[in-house]
Design a protein around this motif. Sequence first.
Motif, PDB file in Angstrom:
ATOM      1  N   ALA A   1       0.818  -1.206   0.000  1.00 57.34           N
ATOM      2  CA  ALA A   1       0.000   0.000   0.000  1.00 57.34           C
ATOM      3  C   ALA A   1       0.856   1.263   0.000  1.00 57.34           C
ATOM      4  O   ALA A   1       1.995   1.268   0.460  1.00 57.34           O
ATOM      5  CB  ALA A   1      -0.921  -0.001   1.212  1.00 57.34           C
TER       6      ALA A   1
ATOM      7  N   ARG B   1      -1.644   8.420  -2.061  1.00 54.43           N
ATOM      8  CA  ARG B   1      -1.597   9.244  -3.269  1.00 54.43           C
ATOM      9  C   ARG B   1      -2.419  10.505  -3.029  1.00 54.43           C
ATOM     10  O   ARG B   1      -3.551  10.433  -2.572  1.00 54.43           O
ATOM     11  CB  ARG B   1      -2.164   8.478  -4.454  1.00 54.43           C
TER      12      ARG B   1
ATOM     13  N   TYR C   1      -5.635   9.490  -0.894  1.00 53.61           N
ATOM     14  CA  TYR C   1      -6.203   8.154  -1.034  1.00 53.61           C
ATOM     15  C   TYR C   1      -5.180   7.097  -0.654  1.00 53.61           C
ATOM     16  O   TYR C   1      -3.975   7.274  -0.872  1.00 53.61           O
ATOM     17  CB  TYR C   1      -6.668   7.913  -2.477  1.00 53.61           C
TER      18      TYR C   1
ATOM     19  N   VAL D   1      -3.941   3.520  -1.648  1.00 55.86           N
ATOM     20  CA  VAL D   1      -3.991   2.648  -2.817  1.00 55.86           C
ATOM     21  C   VAL D   1      -3.251   1.355  -2.500  1.00 55.86           C
ATOM     22  O   VAL D   1      -2.188   1.380  -1.887  1.00 55.86           O
ATOM     23  CB  VAL D   1      -3.326   3.338  -4.034  1.00 55.86           C
TER      24      VAL D   1
ATOM     25  N   LYS E   1      -9.121  -4.763  -2.988  1.00 57.56           N
ATOM     26  CA  LYS E   1      -8.018  -3.816  -3.203  1.00 57.56           C
ATOM     27  C   LYS E   1      -8.490  -2.477  -3.746  1.00 57.56           C
ATOM     28  O   LYS E   1      -7.773  -1.825  -4.499  1.00 57.56           O
ATOM     29  CB  LYS E   1      -6.979  -4.416  -4.138  1.00 57.56           C
ATOM     30  N   ARG E   2      -9.656  -2.019  -3.345  1.00 54.57           N
ATOM     31  CA  ARG E   2     -10.159  -0.754  -3.873  1.00 54.57           C
ATOM     32  C   ARG E   2      -9.406   0.425  -3.256  1.00 54.57           C
ATOM     33  O   ARG E   2      -8.782   0.303  -2.203  1.00 54.57           O
ATOM     34  CB  ARG E   2     -11.662  -0.621  -3.642  1.00 54.57           C
ATOM     35  N   THR E   3      -9.474   1.564  -3.909  1.00 54.12           N
ATOM     36  CA  THR E   3      -8.850   2.784  -3.408  1.00 54.12           C
ATOM     37  C   THR E   3      -9.736   3.365  -2.323  1.00 54.12           C
ATOM     38  O   THR E   3     -10.940   3.524  -2.520  1.00 54.12           O
ATOM     39  CB  THR E   3      -8.685   3.803  -4.558  1.00 54.12           C
ATOM     40  N   ARG E   4      -9.140   3.690  -1.167  1.00 49.79           N
ATOM     41  CA  ARG E   4      -9.912   4.193  -0.030  1.00 49.79           C
ATOM     42  C   ARG E   4      -9.486   5.610   0.306  1.00 49.79           C
ATOM     43  O   ARG E   4      -8.303   5.931   0.324  1.00 49.79           O
ATOM     44  CB  ARG E   4      -9.711   3.283   1.180  1.00 49.79           C
ATOM     45  N   LYS E   5     -10.468   6.442   0.611  1.00 50.10           N
ATOM     46  CA  LYS E   5     -10.204   7.845   0.918  1.00 50.10           C
ATOM     47  C   LYS E   5      -9.714   7.971   2.356  1.00 50.10           C
ATOM     48  O   LYS E   5     -10.227   7.321   3.264  1.00 50.10           O
ATOM     49  CB  LYS E   5     -11.484   8.660   0.733  1.00 50.10           C
TER      50      LYS E   5
END
Length: 163
Positions: A59, A62, A69, A71, A89-93
């Motif tokens: 991880a 970004r 985020y 990633v 594996k989604r992008t998380r805020k």
Amino acid sequence: MGKKSKKKKSTEDPNFKTIARNRKARHQYEILDEMECGIVLQGSEVKSARSGKVSLDEAYGRVQGNEVYLVGCDIAEYPQANLMNHEPKRTRKLLLHRREISKFAETASQNGLTLVPTAMYFKKGVAKVKLATARGRKLHDKRDKLKKDTAQMEIRRAMTHRR
């Protein structure tokens, strides 16, 4: 007459539970600054995180515009969620104040610096991520660090045996 039983004092804070650590980060990067930030998770992600099925190995953070985020963080699917499950594996805020985001964006844009998550944990029931600005180490730097660490460990062992 029975013996008195000694109760162990719990040194762990009941409001703090570590979910995952990125142990490789301290080896691969030189940590310059760390900051705690919240993370936006779905319901099945929270359940899976509470059971400890989180990996921060690949991880990174970004900065996009005014937001940060996470990633590449892998949170395993929760088996009981069935159809309402999340993407592993989604992008998380990540949740930060504007001034913290601008500080991170400024430092991350410098040459050779990256945002690396070092730990994920629950603090008072809220999921948090410890995000660090770090500089990548070269192979010879890693070797030097290992030599220094082993020398320090041997010194500590020698000192404990002398006492």
